[in-house]
Write an enzyme that holds these catalytic residues in place. Structure first.
Site, PDB file in Angstrom:
ATOM      1  N   HIS A  36       0.733  -1.443   0.225  1.00 33.24           N
ATOM      2  CA  HIS A  36       0.413   0.200  -0.156  1.00 33.24           C
ATOM      3  C   HIS A  36       0.756   1.422  -0.470  1.00 33.24           C
ATOM      4  CE1 HIS A  36      -2.830   2.814   2.210  1.00 33.24           C
ATOM      5  NE2 HIS A  36      -3.680   2.361   1.149  1.00 33.24           N
ATOM      6  N   ASN A 129     -13.104   4.740   2.439  1.00 34.27           N
ATOM      7  CA  ASN A 129     -13.899   4.679   1.364  1.00 34.27           C
ATOM      8  C   ASN A 129     -15.231   3.287   1.892  1.00 34.27           C
ATOM      9  OD1 ASN A 129     -11.342   4.984   0.044  1.00 34.27           O
ATOM     10  ND2 ASN A 129     -10.754   2.924   0.489  1.00 34.27           N
ATOM     11  N   SER A 193      -7.323   6.450  -0.637  1.00 33.25           N
ATOM     12  CA  SER A 193      -6.015   6.308  -0.688  1.00 33.25           C
ATOM     13  C   SER A 193      -4.930   6.391  -1.789  1.00 33.25           C
ATOM     14  CB  SER A 193      -5.872   4.989   0.008  1.00 33.25           C
ATOM     15  OG  SER A 193      -5.602   4.346   1.622  1.00 33.25           O
TER      16      SER A 193
END
Length: 260
Positions: A36, A129, A193
């Site tokens: 990530h 989200n 993100s």
């Protein structure tokens, strides 16, 4: 400009130039064991070697602050330690593509964000989200000192997954974003993100030309030229879709790079 990514770390990659970093979990390597953080870092600062993807601000000094583990999880205390590390190293911008829910609200985290903002650091974070039915966004994006970023689609609509709430500041691309990935590879991911680092990179470009801007003034500058998306309220898009090419004067020497 010095930009810190507080995340799962950043992996070595031919398209990333890492200036340094810290592991606040256990003091070990800041290398990414999840993916990530590397993806987020590439959106900000990928070098674009061999005609690969290029980040919003590829000439920044990029710093890895590993505060999340291989599962993308972590403790508020490690994030706070990461923020304080950024303050002591005089970062210009912090990106936090992470969030805690309102039920886990942390005064300690907010205090750390306030400390960073008082030192002139622009802090950018993902809205979350939780989708169209959400009535609030994640912390730390919800804090008034933070630029909270919603996600748009390739069709210039607000992504269905993007959280809604009164603290949304601005919108940036967050659907199927191609960026760097561990193992010298590239991957497409979607989420707020991915939208947050677009704005973090934009903030770095802005500060490179207007170094005296406070975090609040930088947020205002980014928001004032954003384009409102039709049929969406401010709770979904904030000031609208970020437009970096409109922020800089046409005679400026800043090279504004558009993603392919």
């Amino acid at each position: 400009m010095k930009v810190a990514v507080i995340d799962t770390g950043i992996a070595n990659h031919p398209d990333l130039r890492i200036a340094g970093g810290v592991n606040t979990i256990n003091g070990g390597s800041y290398s990414d064991d999840n993916g990530h953080g590397t993806h987020v870092a590439g959106i900000i600062a990928a070098l674009g070697t061999n005609d690969n993807i290029i980040g919003v601000a590829p000439e920044v000094e990029l710093y890895a602050v590993k505060a999340l583990d291989a599962n993308g999880e972590g403790y508020v205390s490690d994030i706070v330690e990461g923020i304080d590390w950024c303050i002591s190293r005089q970062m210009n911008v912090i990106n936090m593509s992470l969030g805690i829910t309102g039920s886990e609200s942390s005064g300690v985290l907010h205090d750390a964000v306030r400390r960073a903002a008082r030192q002139g650091i622009v802090i950018v974070a993902s809205a979350g989200n939780s989708g169209e039915s959400s009535k609030q966004i994640d912390e730390p994006a919800a804090y008034e000192e933070v630029i909270a970023v919603a996600a748009s689609t390739k069709a210039n609509q607000i992504a269905s997954f993007s959280s809604r709430g009164p603290s949304i500041a601005i919108t940036a691309p967050g659907q199927q974003i191609l960026s760097t990935w561990p193992g010298n590879s590239y991957k497409k991911l979607s989420g707020t993100s991915m939208s947050s680092p677009h704005v973090a990179g934009g903030a770095a470009l802005l500060l490179s030309r207007r170094t005296s801007l406070s975090p609040a003034a930088a947020s205002t500058q980014l928001r004032r030229k954003a384009i409102k998306l039709d049929n969406y309220s401010v709770l979904a898009q904030g000031s609208g879709l970020m437009q970096l090419d409109q922020i800089f004067d046409t005679n400026s020497s800043v090279n504004v790079i558009k993603k392919r």
